[in-house]
Enzyme design. Sequence first.
Site, PDB file in Angstrom:
ATOM      1  N   HIS A 132       0.835  -1.201   0.000  1.00  0.00           N
ATOM      2  CA  HIS A 132       0.000   0.000   0.000  1.00  0.00           C
ATOM      3  C   HIS A 132       0.868   1.248   0.000  1.00  0.00           C
ATOM      4  O   HIS A 132       2.053   1.203   0.337  1.00  0.00           O
ATOM      5  CB  HIS A 132      -0.927   0.030   1.223  1.00  0.00           C
ATOM      6  CG  HIS A 132      -0.178   0.163   2.523  1.00  0.00           C
ATOM      7  ND1 HIS A 132       0.493  -0.888   3.100  1.00  0.00           N
ATOM      8  CD2 HIS A 132       0.026   1.226   3.347  1.00  0.00           C
ATOM      9  CE1 HIS A 132       1.076  -0.479   4.215  1.00  0.00           C
ATOM     10  NE2 HIS A 132       0.817   0.806   4.392  1.00  0.00           N
ATOM     11  N   ASP A 146       0.627   4.980   1.928  1.00  0.00           N
ATOM     12  CA  ASP A 146      -0.105   5.458   3.097  1.00  0.00           C
ATOM     13  C   ASP A 146      -1.227   6.435   2.730  1.00  0.00           C
ATOM     14  O   ASP A 146      -1.014   7.400   1.983  1.00  0.00           O
ATOM     15  CB  ASP A 146       0.855   6.150   4.085  1.00  0.00           C
ATOM     16  CG  ASP A 146       1.738   5.143   4.830  1.00  0.00           C
ATOM     17  OD1 ASP A 146       1.334   3.976   4.985  1.00  0.00           O
ATOM     18  OD2 ASP A 146       2.834   5.546   5.263  1.00  0.00           O
ATOM     19  N   HIS A 187       4.656   0.188   0.196  1.00  0.00           N
ATOM     20  CA  HIS A 187       5.430  -0.594   1.157  1.00  0.00           C
ATOM     21  C   HIS A 187       4.585  -1.709   1.737  1.00  0.00           C
ATOM     22  O   HIS A 187       3.356  -1.738   1.564  1.00  0.00           O
ATOM     23  CB  HIS A 187       6.027   0.301   2.256  1.00  0.00           C
ATOM     24  CG  HIS A 187       5.022   1.130   2.982  1.00  0.00           C
ATOM     25  ND1 HIS A 187       4.505   2.288   2.461  1.00  0.00           N
ATOM     26  CD2 HIS A 187       4.420   0.966   4.181  1.00  0.00           C
ATOM     27  CE1 HIS A 187       3.640   2.809   3.317  1.00  0.00           C
ATOM     28  NE2 HIS A 187       3.567   2.019   4.368  1.00  0.00           N
ATOM     29  N   ARG A 247       5.420   6.472  13.427  1.00  0.00           N
ATOM     30  CA  ARG A 247       5.434   7.102  12.113  1.00  0.00           C
ATOM     31  C   ARG A 247       4.976   8.544  12.214  1.00  0.00           C
ATOM     32  O   ARG A 247       3.952   8.827  12.831  1.00  0.00           O
ATOM     33  CB  ARG A 247       4.491   6.326  11.183  1.00  0.00           C
ATOM     34  CG  ARG A 247       4.538   6.784   9.738  1.00  0.00           C
ATOM     35  CD  ARG A 247       3.555   6.010   8.894  1.00  0.00           C
ATOM     36  NE  ARG A 247       2.211   6.548   9.006  1.00  0.00           N
ATOM     37  CZ  ARG A 247       1.114   5.927   8.567  1.00  0.00           C
ATOM     38  NH1 ARG A 247       1.193   4.731   8.027  1.00  0.00           N
ATOM     39  NH2 ARG A 247      -0.069   6.502   8.692  1.00  0.00           N
TER      40      ARG A 247
END
Length: 320
Positions: free
Chosen positions: A105, A107, A261, A276
């Site tokens: 995907h 983000d 990723h 994150r």
Amino acid sequence: MTFTAPAATATAVTVEKIGGRIGAVISGVRLGGDLDEATVAAIRAAALEHKVVFFRDQHHLDAESHEAFGRLLGEPVAHPTVPSADGRYAFPIDNEHGGRANQWHTDVTFVPAYPAFSILRAEVIPPYGGNTLWSNTAAAYAHLPEPLRVLADSLRGVHTNDYDYAATRPDASAAALERHLTVFTAIKFQTEHPVVRVHPETGERTLILGNFVQKLSGFNGRDSRALIDVLQSHIERPENTIRWQWRAGDVAIWDNRATQHYGADDSDAHERTLRRVTIDGDVPVGVDGRRSVLLAPESVPEPAHGIASGASTDGVVAQA
Ligand SMILES: [Fe+2]
């Protein structure tokens, strides 16, 4: 290549390529909110060129200094639906939060202006497994057979956070499923993006697909799935990817507009905790100049904390 910052206090920033098409390790940098301009420019240039860059031994960072460093790359943004527990932007990705993102995907592509950069910091790493893989979606596009590139240029895809979580994660716990339904999809977003966007900083063409894409506009379900699968298979080709074996204190920065990723879920019940910080992006523009469109809801709501990823829609509102 080596960038040497001019200031007397600056250190030499070394960028060492580790994959043919994606990935570099940067050394000579102590990340934080106090970095000089030349070093920040070198980091940004390396992230744009190599798509994901890695730093070892950044043990000094905490939620505050992680965020302060993020501000040097742009405006930190909150997740549009998942609340921040500690009033900071550093979003937890761990076992408890069901954060094993073992699907390819990009983000937050379910909103128009999805993040430009993500900065992921490893706090607790399992004794084995738990690697993250990244793919270069500019390289994937560039290596498509020409007729497929021409086709992709004309496609638009509808992305949503309301995908069938149980079907894509059959091993998910009841708690993870419940969290997905009540928190992650508390607001159901639908956004139409061009399948190929023109990168606002590099001018490269990159593919916008991945786990949040639901269908291609104008195609039936079967054709949509077949076309998405063909294009996605090029993104997942090993030549377009890099795999990172985490150590505690590592930091990865990726250009979220030019990558996908995947977090490998193979560390059993061992703790794995990463934080994150995401940096605001802008509304994608396709090869034909058409921008992404928010289909639902009417606008990206303000989160409880700060501004939401995707909030900078510049008047892009729901259209029929
Ligand atoms: Fe992710």
